[in-house]
Motif scaffolding. Structure first.
Motif, PDB file in Angstrom:
ATOM      1  N   TYR A 371       0.784  -1.245   0.000  1.00 26.34           N
ATOM      2  CA  TYR A 371       0.000   0.000   0.000  1.00 26.34           C
ATOM      3  C   TYR A 371       0.815   1.294   0.000  1.00 26.34           C
ATOM      4  CZ  TYR A 371      -3.659  -3.103   2.022  1.00 26.34           C
ATOM      5  OH  TYR A 371      -4.543  -4.110   2.298  1.00 26.34           O
ATOM      6  N   ARG A 372       2.118   1.258  -0.159  1.00 25.78           N
ATOM      7  CA  ARG A 372       2.940   2.423   0.207  1.00 25.78           C
ATOM      8  C   ARG A 372       2.617   3.677  -0.609  1.00 25.78           C
ATOM      9  NH1 ARG A 372       8.180   3.249   2.599  1.00 25.78           N
ATOM     10  NH2 ARG A 372       7.474   1.709   4.108  1.00 25.78           N
ATOM     11  N   TYR A 373       2.493   3.562  -1.946  1.00 23.47           N
ATOM     12  CA  TYR A 373       2.400   4.768  -2.765  1.00 23.47           C
ATOM     13  C   TYR A 373       1.168   4.748  -3.669  1.00 23.47           C
ATOM     14  CZ  TYR A 373       7.289   5.233  -1.346  1.00 23.47           C
ATOM     15  OH  TYR A 373       8.439   5.335  -0.616  1.00 23.47           O
ATOM     16  N   PRO A 374       0.055   5.352  -3.236  1.00 25.23           N
ATOM     17  CA  PRO A 374      -1.099   5.497  -4.138  1.00 25.23           C
ATOM     18  C   PRO A 374      -0.694   6.263  -5.391  1.00 25.23           C
ATOM     19  CG  PRO A 374      -1.699   6.032  -1.874  1.00 25.23           C
ATOM     20  CD  PRO A 374      -0.201   5.898  -1.885  1.00 25.23           C
ATOM     21  N   GLY A 375      -1.209   5.854  -6.536  1.00 17.55           N
ATOM     22  CA  GLY A 375      -0.844   6.484  -7.793  1.00 17.55           C
ATOM     23  C   GLY A 375       0.369   5.865  -8.446  1.00 17.55           C
ATOM     24  N   SER A 376       1.001   4.887  -7.784  1.00 20.93           N
ATOM     25  CA  SER A 376       2.138   4.204  -8.395  1.00 20.93           C
ATOM     26  C   SER A 376       1.640   3.156  -9.383  1.00 20.93           C
ATOM     27  CB  SER A 376       3.017   3.544  -7.334  1.00 20.93           C
ATOM     28  OG  SER A 376       2.312   2.509  -6.672  1.00 20.93           O
ATOM     29  N   LEU A 377       2.481   2.807 -10.335  1.00 19.14           N
ATOM     30  CA  LEU A 377       2.093   1.843 -11.372  1.00 19.14           C
ATOM     31  C   LEU A 377       1.652   0.525 -10.769  1.00 19.14           C
ATOM     32  CD1 LEU A 377       1.889   0.784 -14.273  1.00 19.14           C
ATOM     33  CD2 LEU A 377       4.358   0.331 -14.185  1.00 19.14           C
ATOM     34  N   VAL A 378       2.477  -0.059  -9.889  1.00 24.08           N
ATOM     35  CA  VAL A 378       2.179  -1.410  -9.419  1.00 24.08           C
ATOM     36  C   VAL A 378       0.937  -1.434  -8.539  1.00 24.08           C
ATOM     37  CG1 VAL A 378       4.588  -2.109  -9.615  1.00 24.08           C
ATOM     38  CG2 VAL A 378       3.744  -1.289  -7.411  1.00 24.08           C
ATOM     39  N   GLN A 379       0.715  -0.375  -7.772  1.00 23.01           N
ATOM     40  CA  GLN A 379      -0.461  -0.367  -6.911  1.00 23.01           C
ATOM     41  C   GLN A 379      -1.733  -0.190  -7.729  1.00 23.01           C
ATOM     42  OE1 GLN A 379       0.009   1.519  -3.172  1.00 23.01           O
ATOM     43  NE2 GLN A 379      -2.119   2.120  -2.994  1.00 23.01           N
ATOM     44  N   GLU A 380      -1.723   0.736  -8.682  1.00 24.67           N
ATOM     45  CA  GLU A 380      -2.943   1.006  -9.440  1.00 24.67           C
ATOM     46  C   GLU A 380      -3.271  -0.117 -10.410  1.00 24.67           C
ATOM     47  OE1 GLU A 380      -4.866   3.344  -8.514  1.00 24.67           O
ATOM     48  OE2 GLU A 380      -3.382   4.070  -7.069  1.00 24.67           O
ATOM     49  N   VAL A 381      -2.266  -0.749 -11.008  1.00 24.37           N
ATOM     50  CA  VAL A 381      -2.561  -1.829 -11.956  1.00 24.37           C
ATOM     51  C   VAL A 381      -3.123  -3.039 -11.226  1.00 24.37           C
ATOM     52  CG1 VAL A 381      -0.324  -3.052 -12.007  1.00 24.37           C
ATOM     53  CG2 VAL A 381      -1.701  -2.894 -14.079  1.00 24.37           C
ATOM     54  N   SER A 382      -2.681  -3.291  -9.995  1.00 24.29           N
ATOM     55  CA  SER A 382      -3.209  -4.414  -9.225  1.00 24.29           C
ATOM     56  C   SER A 382      -4.604  -4.103  -8.676  1.00 24.29           C
ATOM     57  CB  SER A 382      -2.263  -4.764  -8.073  1.00 24.29           C
ATOM     58  OG  SER A 382      -1.020  -5.237  -8.564  1.00 24.29           O
ATOM     59  N   ARG A 383      -4.887  -2.847  -8.423  1.00 23.56           N
ATOM     60  CA  ARG A 383      -6.218  -2.463  -7.967  1.00 23.56           C
ATOM     61  C   ARG A 383      -7.263  -2.645  -9.062  1.00 23.56           C
ATOM     62  NH1 ARG A 383      -5.340   3.264  -4.749  1.00 23.56           N
ATOM     63  NH2 ARG A 383      -5.083   2.404  -2.644  1.00 23.56           N
ATOM     64  N   SER A 384      -6.844  -2.467 -10.313  1.00 17.71           N
ATOM     65  CA  SER A 384      -7.805  -2.445 -11.410  1.00 17.71           C
ATOM     66  C   SER A 384      -8.063  -3.808 -12.035  1.00 17.71           C
ATOM     67  CB  SER A 384      -7.322  -1.486 -12.507  1.00 17.71           C
ATOM     68  OG  SER A 384      -6.120  -1.969 -13.095  1.00 17.71           O
ATOM     69  N   GLY A 385      -7.297  -4.831 -11.672  1.00 17.38           N
ATOM     70  CA  GLY A 385      -7.479  -6.132 -12.296  1.00 17.38           C
ATOM     71  C   GLY A 385      -6.605  -7.192 -11.650  1.00 17.38           C
ATOM     72  N   PRO A 386      -6.440  -8.337 -12.325  1.00 18.21           N
ATOM     73  CA  PRO A 386      -5.707  -9.462 -11.726  1.00 18.21           C
ATOM     74  C   PRO A 386      -4.194  -9.391 -11.860  1.00 18.21           C
ATOM     75  CG  PRO A 386      -6.582 -10.105 -13.861  1.00 18.21           C
ATOM     76  CD  PRO A 386      -7.081  -8.709 -13.608  1.00 18.21           C
ATOM     77  N   THR A 387      -3.657  -8.325 -12.476  1.00 19.58           N
ATOM     78  CA  THR A 387      -2.213  -8.235 -12.687  1.00 19.58           C
ATOM     79  C   THR A 387      -1.464  -8.170 -11.360  1.00 19.58           C
ATOM     80  OG1 THR A 387      -2.591  -7.044 -14.755  1.00 19.58           O
ATOM     81  CG2 THR A 387      -0.385  -6.889 -13.795  1.00 19.58           C
ATOM     82  N   VAL A 388      -0.359  -8.894 -11.275  1.00 14.74           N
ATOM     83  CA  VAL A 388       0.553  -8.810 -10.131  1.00 14.74           C
ATOM     84  C   VAL A 388       1.580  -7.727 -10.427  1.00 14.74           C
ATOM     85  CG1 VAL A 388       2.338 -10.004  -8.793  1.00 14.74           C
ATOM     86  CG2 VAL A 388       0.253 -11.222  -9.477  1.00 14.74           C
ATOM     87  N   GLY A 389       1.628  -6.696  -9.601  1.00 14.45           N
ATOM     88  CA  GLY A 389       2.586  -5.618  -9.788  1.00 14.45           C
ATOM     89  C   GLY A 389       3.592  -5.578  -8.654  1.00 14.45           C
ATOM     90  N   LEU A 390       4.884  -5.574  -8.992  1.00 13.49           N
ATOM     91  CA  LEU A 390       5.950  -5.593  -7.991  1.00 13.49           C
ATOM     92  C   LEU A 390       6.925  -4.455  -8.268  1.00 13.49           C
ATOM     93  CD1 LEU A 390       6.781  -9.422  -8.098  1.00 13.49           C
ATOM     94  CD2 LEU A 390       5.113  -8.267  -6.638  1.00 13.49           C
ATOM     95  N   LEU A 391       7.177  -3.621  -7.262  1.00 12.14           N
ATOM     96  CA  LEU A 391       8.175  -2.560  -7.364  1.00 12.14           C
ATOM     97  C   LEU A 391       9.357  -2.945  -6.481  1.00 12.14           C
ATOM     98  CD1 LEU A 391       7.549   1.279  -7.135  1.00 12.14           C
ATOM     99  CD2 LEU A 391       9.484   0.217  -5.973  1.00 12.14           C
ATOM    100  N   PHE A 392      10.537  -3.079  -7.086  1.00 18.94           N
ATOM    101  CA  PHE A 392      11.745  -3.442  -6.341  1.00 18.94           C
ATOM    102  C   PHE A 392      12.624  -2.209  -6.156  1.00 18.94           C
ATOM    103  CE2 PHE A 392      10.739  -7.620  -8.323  1.00 18.94           C
ATOM    104  CZ  PHE A 392      10.571  -8.342  -7.156  1.00 18.94           C
ATOM    105  N   GLU A 393      13.002  -1.964  -4.898  1.00 14.15           N
ATOM    106  CA  GLU A 393      13.912  -0.868  -4.554  1.00 14.15           C
ATOM    107  C   GLU A 393      15.292  -1.452  -4.263  1.00 14.15           C
ATOM    108  OE1 GLU A 393      13.325   2.393  -4.348  1.00 14.15           O
ATOM    109  OE2 GLU A 393      11.270   2.796  -3.671  1.00 14.15           O
ATOM    110  N   VAL A 394      16.277  -1.215  -5.152  1.00 17.21           N
ATOM    111  CA  VAL A 394      17.645  -1.668  -4.892  1.00 17.21           C
ATOM    112  C   VAL A 394      18.421  -0.514  -4.264  1.00 17.21           C
ATOM    113  CG1 VAL A 394      17.603  -3.381  -6.740  1.00 17.21           C
ATOM    114  CG2 VAL A 394      18.431  -1.091  -7.229  1.00 17.21           C
ATOM    115  N   PRO A 395      19.329  -0.794  -3.329  1.00 15.25           N
ATOM    116  CA  PRO A 395      19.939   0.292  -2.540  1.00 15.25           C
ATOM    117  C   PRO A 395      21.157   0.916  -3.208  1.00 15.25           C
ATOM    118  CG  PRO A 395      20.629  -1.831  -1.679  1.00 15.25           C
ATOM    119  CD  PRO A 395      19.676  -2.127  -2.798  1.00 15.25           C
TER     120      PRO A 395
END
Length: 425
Positions: A371-395
């Motif tokens: 739930y971290r960032y509303p309006g992000s690609l992975v959150q909104e695409v998963s809200r709208s359908g069955p797509t699995v969206g993953l955002l990876f943060e590398v340091p």
């Protein structure tokens, strides 16, 4: 209910549980399972639920019962434990009763009241009740770890852990209000700031009434623990994906994501569509004209250039089974900041997907945040359908080539789960 738990004899026995610590079908301790306790609470019979729980407590205190986990490991059924094995009585009851009823309790005030009473019973049963000191709060960068919150709620946290959780939670209140420019749960925040001993009650109320607030500010070790905390079941199986979308460069100064995406694109897999420079107007900068592309999805077909680009990417992502968005972060999650994190919208499918990736994520010390960032690609695409969206943060604590390799390896591991979910990533 006439059963007297103190009069119950406890012959030796073994309770087989699943990966969530819930008894397998047909398994019980003296005829009691979390299901029978849930049923009593749903029916409004709190007294029966309490007596059933004390029956389990009696069996645990007798030392006659043990728990067998899916890998064959066996542990004694204890009232409380310092081990985070998920197999002691407190974990068994919290996972099997509290978390299963929490979602319904949000819409049912009477059930919520009964569940709150049940949580107080569990806390009173624990051998190591929460003790909160008056020492100064820890540094605000302390991460809010799910496993430490669990220990607080179960009455198993020491004073140092409790104070660390309180400090981290107060800090997250402040960050949330500053970012949203609005006050959130103000009464709970004031109680927590003024009365350290209210930590258990405040955290319990947040979990029931504001699960998304707690979730987006909490760092989880695994998909299984996250699903239990939020009360979201995990899909039992995953079908092979038809298409994966890989995105880099949504933030133009996070260059390892662009490089890793270009390397994936060069491998030429027709099942993978790649957007390596998702935001061409942000070259060497995070945003373009002050617009953060990762806050404007799903975009607009008739909007600004950034909104039109976001719309195009969103349309492609919505038609895919899995979307992988590559980013960079200043430091590591252990410092209380983003880094080595996977951000996503929790759904039964995304939890099952990350559960399959768990061995790989563990090897590279990645944790999960929903739930971290509303309006992000992975959150909104998963809200709208069955797509699995993953955002990876590398340091950024890694050099550029190491960041690029890690981002590429994460993407390939996710692609393997997507296309061959039955194989180990």
């Amino acid at each position: 209910m006439t059963l007297n738990p103190l009069a119950v004899s406890c012959p030796p026995g073994r309770l087989r549980v699943d990966g969530s610590g819930h008894p397998l079908p047909g398994e019980s301790v003296l005829g009691v399972t979390p299901d029978t306790i849930c049923q009593a609470l749903r029916q409004g019979d709190s007294e029966k639920a309490f007596e059933l729980t004390r029956t389990l407590q009696k069996a645990a205190q007798s030392g006659a019962w043990s728990v067998q986990e899916p890998d064959g490991s066996t542990y004694g059924l204890q009232v409380a434990s310092t081990q985070a094995s998920g197999s002691d009585l407190m974990h068994l009851l919290r996972n099997g009763v509290v978390m299963r009823l929490a979602r319904d309790a949000r819409q049912d005030p009477e059930l919520k009241s009964r569940l709150a009473g049940y949580e107080r019973l569990l806390s009173s049963m624990a051998r190591a009740p929460v003790v909160v000191s008056q020492a100064p709060l820890p540094a605000p960068t302390t991460p809010l770890l799910a496993e430490e919150c669990e220990r607080v709620l179960l009455g198993m946290a020491d004073a140092e852990t409790s104070e660390r959780v309180r400090g981290a939670l107060l800090h997250r209140f402040e960050v949330h209000d500053r970012n949203r420019q609005e006050a959130t749960c103000q009464d709970l925040r004031q109680r927590l700031a003024g009365d350290p001993s209210s930590l258990v009650e405040v955290l319990g109320e947040l979990q029931v009434d504001h699960p998304e607030f707690v979730g987006q500010h909490m760092i989880f070790r695994s998909a299984a623990s996250l699903g239990r905390w939020l009360g979201i079941p995990m899909e039992p199986t995953l079908e092979p994906a038809r298409q994966v979308v890989v995105v880099g460069g949504v933030h133009g100064n996070e260059l390892s994501g662009t490089e890793a995406a270009e390397r994936i694109q060069a491998e030429g897999d027709p099942r993978v569509r790649v957007f390596p420079k998702a935001n061409p107007w942000a070259q060497g900068t995070r945003t373009s004209e002050g617009v953060d592309m990762n806050r404007i999805f799903p975009g607009r077909s008739d909007g600004s250039p950034e909104e039109r680009q976001a719309h195009q990417i969103f349309q492609a992502a919505s038609g895919a089974d899995v979307v992988i968005d590559l980013h960079e972060a200043m430091t590591e999650w252990r410092d209380g900041r983003a880094g080595r994190l996977c951000l996503f919208q929790p759904t039964p499918r995304s939890l099952a997907f990350l559960h399959r990736m768990q061995p790989y994520l563990d090897r590279h010390d990645f944790r999960l945040v929903p739930y971290r960032y509303p309006g992000s690609l992975v959150q909104e695409v998963s809200r709208s359908g069955p797509t699995v969206g993953l955002l990876f943060e590398v340091p950024l604590t890694l050099d550029f080539e190491a960041r690029t390799r890690l981002a590429g390896d994460l993407t390939r591991a996710a692609m393997q789960v997507a296309f061959q979910p039955e194989r180990e990533p």
